[in-house]
Design a protein around this motif. Sequence first.
Motif, PDB file in Angstrom:
ATOM      1  N   UNK A 119       0.751  -1.259   0.040  1.00 40.13           N
ATOM      2  CA  UNK A 119       0.013  -0.069  -0.196  1.00 40.13           C
ATOM      3  C   UNK A 119       0.859   1.082  -0.094  1.00 40.13           C
ATOM      4  N   UNK A 120       1.972   1.181   0.718  1.00 45.14           N
ATOM      5  CA  UNK A 120       2.668   2.553   0.730  1.00 45.14           C
ATOM      6  C   UNK A 120       3.420   2.703  -0.669  1.00 45.14           C
ATOM      7  N   UNK A 121       4.027   1.529  -1.121  1.00 42.84           N
ATOM      8  CA  UNK A 121       4.763   1.761  -2.656  1.00 42.84           C
ATOM      9  C   UNK A 121       3.580   2.223  -3.438  1.00 42.84           C
ATOM     10  N   UNK A 122       2.558   2.057  -3.397  1.00 40.81           N
ATOM     11  CA  UNK A 122       1.512   2.205  -4.625  1.00 40.81           C
ATOM     12  C   UNK A 122       1.177   3.622  -4.279  1.00 40.81           C
ATOM     13  N   UNK A 123       1.059   4.034  -2.943  1.00 38.28           N
ATOM     14  CA  UNK A 123       0.876   5.574  -2.738  1.00 38.28           C
ATOM     15  C   UNK A 123       2.150   6.340  -3.039  1.00 38.28           C
ATOM     16  N   UNK A 124       3.194   5.728  -2.839  1.00 40.03           N
ATOM     17  CA  UNK A 124       4.532   6.716  -3.082  1.00 40.03           C
ATOM     18  C   UNK A 124       4.517   6.853  -4.722  1.00 40.03           C
ATOM     19  N   UNK A 125       4.321   5.603  -5.473  1.00 39.95           N
ATOM     20  CA  UNK A 125       4.023   5.667  -6.830  1.00 39.95           C
ATOM     21  C   UNK A 125       3.337   6.642  -7.362  1.00 39.95           C
ATOM     22  N   UNK A 126       2.117   6.822  -6.896  1.00 43.78           N
ATOM     23  CA  UNK A 126       1.074   7.697  -7.282  1.00 43.78           C
ATOM     24  C   UNK A 126       1.607   9.201  -7.003  1.00 43.78           C
ATOM     25  N   UNK A 127       2.081   9.479  -5.772  1.00 44.06           N
ATOM     26  CA  UNK A 127       2.396  10.496  -5.301  1.00 44.06           C
ATOM     27  C   UNK A 127       3.797  11.243  -6.314  1.00 44.06           C
ATOM     28  N   UNK A 128       4.659  10.199  -6.722  1.00 42.07           N
ATOM     29  CA  UNK A 128       5.566  10.636  -7.529  1.00 42.07           C
ATOM     30  C   UNK A 128       5.243  11.158  -8.924  1.00 42.07           C
ATOM     31  N   UNK A 129       4.121  10.455  -9.446  1.00 46.67           N
ATOM     32  CA  UNK A 129       3.689  10.804 -10.826  1.00 46.67           C
ATOM     33  C   UNK A 129       3.138  12.149 -10.601  1.00 46.67           C
ATOM     34  N   UNK A 130       2.359  12.408  -9.452  1.00 47.78           N
ATOM     35  CA  UNK A 130       1.569  13.909  -9.556  1.00 47.78           C
ATOM     36  C   UNK A 130       2.917  14.899  -9.249  1.00 47.78           C
TER      37      UNK A 130
END
Length: 251
Positions: A11-22
């Motif tokens: 869940x943390x990895x997915x959240x971080x990836x989403x934030x990176x793209x943003x």
Amino acid sequence: MRAVIIEPELADAERLETMLYACDPSVAVLARLSGVEDAVHWFRSHPAPDCLFLDVQLSDGTCFDIFKQIQSNIPVIVTTHRQEFALDSFRLLCIDYLLKPFTIDQLGAAIRKLHLLRGNTPDYSALRNLVSFPKPRYKQRFLGKVGQKLFFIDATNINCFMAENKIVYLFSADGFRYVVEHTLEQLENLLDPECFFRINRSVIVNINAIEQVKPYLNSRLKLKMRFSGVDENDLVISRERVPVFKQWADA
């Protein structure tokens, strides 16, 4: 910019990836890895990325164990619950040290530092000044529900949280059970990691409520709590979490 995420919690990895793209649409996440062994294997079989986003505590060790096995000059942004490893991170080419739960603005500032320093020979004295060490702010009390009544429960009075049939219950030290409006994934970011640990998919426990740790089947561990109201069969530490639990408990 080519990035690799090394993070034990999906869940943390997915959240971080989403934030990176943003923060930066030019970021391309090449891989999401969860542990030391996975990371070492990946680095030995792929070209080096432009940067790493990594947690300190991984599924089978710490991030420092990776770099005992491979040579790296890849810039690193650390994302973790654990503030005590901040100075140790300078053994890596650390650009910033973000404490969970960090905001998208904090992540964006770290990426700007990375862009600023890419292509230059790093000056560690300058990097030390750039790295921020924010003080963690964890939730001190929770709103629990029993029927139509709402109660305030201090974090120090919580024995454990348990998810059951999509409902998360808070079990207090004085023997009551409450419904809370948080998922376990949200709670992991809200709770002080010095005190609370997720032992399996369904349960987060408070170290101050653990009375005994016992060996259990298949290299697992079972907890006996001073009081939890939870069946002991639900208080089993999953096998993959046992090494991390031992490190956490002995910190």
